[in-house]
Design an enzyme around this catalytic site. Structure first.
Site, PDB file in Angstrom:
ATOM      1  N   ASN A 257     -17.014 -11.805 -24.327  1.00 52.36           N
ATOM      2  CA  ASN A 257     -16.762 -13.524 -23.617  1.00 52.36           C
ATOM      3  C   ASN A 257     -18.396 -13.830 -23.641  1.00 52.36           C
ATOM      4  O   ASN A 257     -18.423 -15.274 -23.297  1.00 52.36           O
ATOM      5  CB  ASN A 257     -17.404 -12.028 -22.097  1.00 52.36           C
ATOM      6  CG  ASN A 257     -16.791 -10.705 -21.896  1.00 52.36           C
ATOM      7  OD1 ASN A 257     -15.547 -11.115 -22.597  1.00 52.36           O
ATOM      8  ND2 ASN A 257     -16.972  -9.999 -21.411  1.00 52.36           N
ATOM      9  N   ASP A 258     -19.210 -13.152 -24.080  1.00 50.18           N
ATOM     10  CA  ASP A 258     -20.592 -13.867 -25.119  1.00 50.18           C
ATOM     11  C   ASP A 258     -20.425 -14.601 -26.846  1.00 50.18           C
ATOM     12  O   ASP A 258     -20.925 -16.100 -26.534  1.00 50.18           O
ATOM     13  CB  ASP A 258     -22.218 -12.986 -24.879  1.00 50.18           C
ATOM     14  CG  ASP A 258     -22.500 -12.863 -24.041  1.00 50.18           C
ATOM     15  OD1 ASP A 258     -23.134 -13.928 -23.079  1.00 50.18           O
ATOM     16  OD2 ASP A 258     -22.897 -11.249 -23.425  1.00 50.18           O
TER      17      ASP A 258
ATOM     18  N   HIS B   7     -18.635  -7.000  -6.170  1.00 51.92           N
ATOM     19  CA  HIS B   7     -18.410  -5.847  -5.457  1.00 51.92           C
ATOM     20  C   HIS B   7     -17.027  -6.172  -4.349  1.00 51.92           C
ATOM     21  O   HIS B   7     -16.191  -4.854  -4.493  1.00 51.92           O
ATOM     22  CB  HIS B   7     -19.681  -5.798  -4.388  1.00 51.92           C
ATOM     23  CG  HIS B   7     -20.224  -4.814  -4.864  1.00 51.92           C
ATOM     24  ND1 HIS B   7     -21.819  -4.860  -4.513  1.00 51.92           N
ATOM     25  CD2 HIS B   7     -20.773  -4.281  -6.082  1.00 51.92           C
ATOM     26  CE1 HIS B   7     -22.404  -4.767  -5.898  1.00 51.92           C
ATOM     27  NE2 HIS B   7     -21.936  -4.015  -6.655  1.00 51.92           N
TER      28      HIS B   7
ATOM     29  N   CYS C  95     -14.544  -5.378 -27.415  1.00 44.45           N
ATOM     30  CA  CYS C  95     -14.869  -4.884 -25.797  1.00 44.45           C
ATOM     31  C   CYS C  95     -14.703  -6.025 -24.898  1.00 44.45           C
ATOM     32  O   CYS C  95     -15.599  -6.011 -24.433  1.00 44.45           O
ATOM     33  CB  CYS C  95     -16.086  -4.273 -25.633  1.00 44.45           C
ATOM     34  SG  CYS C  95     -17.888  -5.099 -26.089  1.00 44.45           S
TER      35      CYS C  95
ATOM     36  N   ARG D  86     -23.326   1.864 -23.651  1.00 46.40           N
ATOM     37  CA  ARG D  86     -24.375  -0.040 -24.274  1.00 46.40           C
ATOM     38  C   ARG D  86     -26.344   0.823 -23.245  1.00 46.40           C
ATOM     39  O   ARG D  86     -25.429   0.467 -21.585  1.00 46.40           O
ATOM     40  CB  ARG D  86     -23.320  -0.570 -23.693  1.00 46.40           C
ATOM     41  CG  ARG D  86     -24.245  -2.194 -24.529  1.00 46.40           C
ATOM     42  CD  ARG D  86     -23.707  -3.310 -24.405  1.00 46.40           C
ATOM     43  NE  ARG D  86     -24.234  -3.981 -22.771  1.00 46.40           N
ATOM     44  CZ  ARG D  86     -23.259  -5.135 -21.808  1.00 46.40           C
ATOM     45  NH1 ARG D  86     -22.077  -5.481 -22.808  1.00 46.40           N
ATOM     46  NH2 ARG D  86     -23.297  -4.831 -20.555  1.00 46.40           N
TER      47      ARG D  86
ATOM     48  N   GLU E  23     -21.743 -10.071 -30.353  1.00 45.02           N
ATOM     49  CA  GLU E  23     -21.670 -11.921 -29.426  1.00 45.02           C
ATOM     50  C   GLU E  23     -22.437 -13.222 -29.970  1.00 45.02           C
ATOM     51  O   GLU E  23     -22.617 -13.887 -28.622  1.00 45.02           O
ATOM     52  CB  GLU E  23     -21.869 -10.584 -28.063  1.00 45.02           C
ATOM     53  CG  GLU E  23     -23.501  -9.939 -27.560  1.00 45.02           C
ATOM     54  CD  GLU E  23     -23.178  -9.128 -26.558  1.00 45.02           C
ATOM     55  OE1 GLU E  23     -22.384 -10.053 -25.531  1.00 45.02           O
ATOM     56  OE2 GLU E  23     -23.799  -8.462 -26.474  1.00 45.02           O
TER      57      GLU E  23
ATOM     58  N   ARG F 204     -20.616 -19.818 -19.780  1.00 41.02           N
ATOM     59  CA  ARG F 204     -19.237 -19.095 -19.525  1.00 41.02           C
ATOM     60  C   ARG F 204     -19.207 -18.355 -17.775  1.00 41.02           C
ATOM     61  O   ARG F 204     -17.720 -18.281 -17.595  1.00 41.02           O
ATOM     62  CB  ARG F 204     -19.830 -17.180 -20.129  1.00 41.02           C
ATOM     63  CG  ARG F 204     -20.886 -15.879 -19.337  1.00 41.02           C
ATOM     64  CD  ARG F 204     -20.496 -15.140 -20.486  1.00 41.02           C
ATOM     65  NE  ARG F 204     -20.000 -14.013 -19.658  1.00 41.02           N
ATOM     66  CZ  ARG F 204     -20.460 -12.879 -20.051  1.00 41.02           C
ATOM     67  NH1 ARG F 204     -21.347 -12.493 -21.174  1.00 41.02           N
ATOM     68  NH2 ARG F 204     -20.200 -11.451 -19.425  1.00 41.02           N
TER      69      ARG F 204
ATOM     70  N   ARG G  34     -20.729  -0.059 -19.070  1.00 39.51           N
ATOM     71  CA  ARG G  34     -22.764  -0.805 -18.593  1.00 39.51           C
ATOM     72  C   ARG G  34     -23.554  -0.434 -17.977  1.00 39.51           C
ATOM     73  O   ARG G  34     -23.193  -0.470 -16.919  1.00 39.51           O
ATOM     74  CB  ARG G  34     -21.626  -2.212 -18.025  1.00 39.51           C
ATOM     75  CG  ARG G  34     -20.724  -3.966 -18.780  1.00 39.51           C
ATOM     76  CD  ARG G  34     -20.618  -4.197 -18.166  1.00 39.51           C
ATOM     77  NE  ARG G  34     -19.906  -5.272 -18.800  1.00 39.51           N
ATOM     78  CZ  ARG G  34     -18.439  -6.269 -19.183  1.00 39.51           C
ATOM     79  NH1 ARG G  34     -17.958  -5.107 -18.578  1.00 39.51           N
ATOM     80  NH2 ARG G  34     -18.181  -6.786 -19.691  1.00 39.51           N
TER      81      ARG G  34
HETATM   82  C1  PEP Z   1     -18.799  -9.699 -23.851  1.00 44.55           C
HETATM   83  O1  PEP Z   1     -20.338 -10.613 -24.438  1.00 44.55           O
HETATM   84  O2  PEP Z   1     -17.479 -10.350 -24.450  1.00 44.55           O
HETATM   85  C2  PEP Z   1     -19.638  -8.387 -23.189  1.00 44.55           C
HETATM   86  C3  PEP Z   1     -18.318  -7.874 -23.442  1.00 44.55           C
HETATM   87  O3  PEP Z   1     -20.421  -8.035 -22.774  1.00 44.55           O
HETATM   88  P1  PEP Z   1     -21.067  -8.853 -21.100  1.00 44.55           P
HETATM   89  O4  PEP Z   1     -19.914  -8.472 -20.269  1.00 44.55           O
HETATM   90  O5  PEP Z   1     -21.459  -7.169 -20.425  1.00 44.55           O
HETATM   91  O6  PEP Z   1     -21.948  -9.422 -21.324  1.00 44.55           O
HETATM   92 MG    MG Z   2     -22.249  -9.536 -23.495  1.00 42.42          MG
END
Ligand code: PEP
Ligand code: MG
Length: 584
Positions: free
Chosen positions: A461-462, A196, A509, A339, A438, A472, A303
């Site tokens: 990211n995932d 935060h 994204c 989402r 993902e 990660r 999100r």
């Molecule tokens: C991702 O996994 O790339 C993604 C955008 O979702 P989050 O980072 O919320 O898991």
């Molecule tokens: Mg994700």
């Protein structure tokens, strides 16, 4: 590490961009760490509970007065409201009282014990956002503890010099008191990217570096420091050369930001006339302000987890609807991609009575959780469909790893629409439906999944974590977490190729989209839209405007022959050195 000149360089995490140079101000947090433990006789336990309740009340009053005095940009983050709710949370408040009552332990120790258990639960979660919520528990308990032991809170609002804050950690209550006339930036020992503290620094648009570990032990008040929020670096007692260099960089950076922010409303069109949509990722409805300021072409990822956090009961359909509607109305006619809930199991939200999972990232997360809890899911789906009547909404299902999951999710969406129809509520079912790609199995099944979707959104990211088997959040393998790994590039290309064949759109994204030197690749691969944190939009738009799509497509052929991330980076440097040289 110490430099010959006597300056000291500390490396941390870049939580909010920008550069500031000034005197350090050490924020001292008194009386929270050392806590005595003693036994309370049975007949005195009600008195002890009263003492605890009074401390909670004082903490509550303190937070209330900070909320009332905070600037609007911060009130909109609602973080302090969350803290108010946490003060009375069953797991924190109720459990502490229970321990005092049954075990006869003094309030301080009981609270400490409860907090350390709760912290462990949050830290064990796979999702980085949820992990960071452990710090909310700590901030809230710190304020109760201070009131229990009678220690005074450092009042950041009272600081009357122009300084840079240096603290072990800053709670939202601390950062909410930041007066922009006085505080140039801040740095902390603790905290991660999703903390935060970082969110607040970004909202205030001041530089911040977090997770420095040793800042408070290496820096003294009045030391001259340079905070480089772009690189996540702090220079303590800089020598003349560094000072001159950073003064220049600061001016340079501020001029650059001003220019790109001014032109951020232009579309991101390549030199050969192809337009790419550059959208924003948001977590809080209030972030729409930044999306607009930074020229976002819409919201590519909203999100929705935040509203389910730190509370004992799930949000109602009405509450969700109101929030979604606000965002949708402000952004209309631009699209808002909502989402559905991406949490990692019921222990993460209300009724924290779920079993701990050994591998939460591979567990009852996200869509799996929603399909297991159709009532929770349908509540959210109804809210989304209702909000869709007020603008341009797309729905996005996360973590799809099997064909049946998208079929079931869509079935529940139909059910939600049918129930709204029966009740005569206004809604819009004619919305685009997207699938987040993902998980590697979704890449393999992309052709089947494409039959069920209007678009794909690649969550790198995932995807990177699952494809390369790299947690990660694990610092030990962070060096292997490589978006430029040929395996990742092939996966992304495969998804884009399938989408093109099937005639659906393909977006990205994940963070990969927010990094300037990935853009030639993503253009060459043929993505239709990118989504990222709002602050990155102006820079990425500018980069796109400097590139040609046909060059990027030719360049991709070269990239596909490279066998390592280093090899890919090498050709990128050769062909697009200028983008790489831009330090922002
Ligand atoms: C991702 O996994 O790339 C993604 C955008 O979702 P989050 O980072 O919320 O898991
Ligand atoms: Mg994700």
């Amino acid at each position: 590490m110490s430099q010959p000149s006597g300056e000291l360089i500390l490396k941390g995490i870049n939580a909010s961009p920008g550069i500031c140079i000034g005197k350090a101000y050490l924020v001292d947090k008194e009386g929270v760490d050392i806590v005595a433990r003693y036994y309370i006789e049975k007949k005195k336990r009600q008195g002890e509970i009263k003492r605890f309740k009074a401390a909670v009340k004082r903490a509550r009053d303190e937070i209330r007065s900070v909320i009332d005095a905070s600037p609007e940009e911060l009130q909109r983050a609602h973080i302090l409201e969350t803290h108010l709710a946490l003060l009375k949370d069953k797991m924190l408040y109720g459990k502490t009282i229970e321990i005092i009552e049954t075990d006869g332990i003094n309030a301080e120790w009981a609270l400490k014990q409860v907090v350390s258990n709760l912290k462990a639960v949050f830290l064990g979660m796979a999702d980085s956002y949820l992990k960071e919520r452990a710090s909310d528990i700590v901030h809230v308990s710190d304020s109760i503890m201070r009131n229990l032991v009678g220690a005074k809170a450092e009042k950041i609002a009272d600081i009357d010099k122009r300084v840079i804050l240096v603290a072990r950690d800053l709670s939202p209550a601390d950062t909410s008191q930041i007066n922009l006339e006085k505080i140039m930036g801040f740095i902390t020992d603790r905290g991660g990217k999703a903390s935060h503290t970082g969110i607040v620094a970004q909202a205030l648009e001041i530089p911040a570096v977090v997770g420095l570990k040793y800042a408070t032990s290496r820096i003294k008040s009045d030391n001259l420091i340079i905070v480089d929020g772009n690189a996540g670096k702090v220079i303590v007692n800089p020598d003349e050369k560094s000072l001159v260099e950073y003064e220049e960089r600061k001016i340079d950076y501020e001029q650059y930001r001003a220019v790109i922010t001014r032109e951020s409303h232009l579309s991101a069109e390549t030199t050969d006339g192809i337009q790419m949509e550059v959208m924003a990722n948001i977590e809080l409805p209030e972030e729409v302000v930044s999306v607009k300021n930074y020229g976002g072409d819409g919201i590519g990822l909203y999100r929705t987890e935040f509203q389910y956090m730190n509370r004992t009961i799930f949000p109602s359909e009405e509450e969700l609807f109101e929030k979604y509607k606000d965002v949708v109305e402000v952004m209309a006619p631009k699209p808002v991609t909502i989402r559905t809930l991406d949490i990692n199991g019921d222990k993460a939200v209300a009724n924290q009575n779920g079993q701990d999972e050994a591998n939460p990232a591979l567990g009852l997360r996200s869509i799996r959780y929603c399909l297991r809890k159709p009532d929770v899911f349908i509540t959210q789906l109804r809210a989304i469909l209702r909000a869709a009547a007020y603008g341009n909404v797309r729905i996005l299902f996360p973590m799809i790893s099997a064909y049946f999951e998208i079929c079931e999710a869509k079935k529940l969406l139909d059910q939600a629409a049918e129930s709204l129809e029966k009740e005569g509520l206004s809604y819009n079912r004619e919305i685009e439906i997207g699938i987040m790609i993902e998980v590697p199995s979704a890449v393999v099944l992309a052709d089947f999944l494409a039959d069920k979707a209007d678009f794909f959104s690649i969550g790198t990211n995932d995807l990177i974590q699952y494809a390369l088997a790299i947690d990660r959040l694990n610092p030990h393998v962070a060096h292997l977490y490589q978006p430029l790994d040929p395996a990742v590039i092939r996966l992304v290309k495969q998804v884009a190729d399938v989408a093109k064949n099937k005639g659906i759109e393909v977006y990205m994204c994940g963070e990969m989209a927010a990094t300037a030197h990935h853009i030639p690749l993503l253009l060459g691969i043929g993505l239709d839209e990118l989504s990222m944190n709002p602050q990155s939009i102006p820079h990425i738009k500018r980069v796109i405007r400097s590139l040609s799509l046909s060059d990027a497509q030719t360049f991709m052929q070269e990239v596909l022959n490279k066998r390592t991330a280093r090899g890919v980076f090498g050709v990128l440097k050769e062909a697009y050195g200028e983008i790489l040289n831009n330090r922002y």
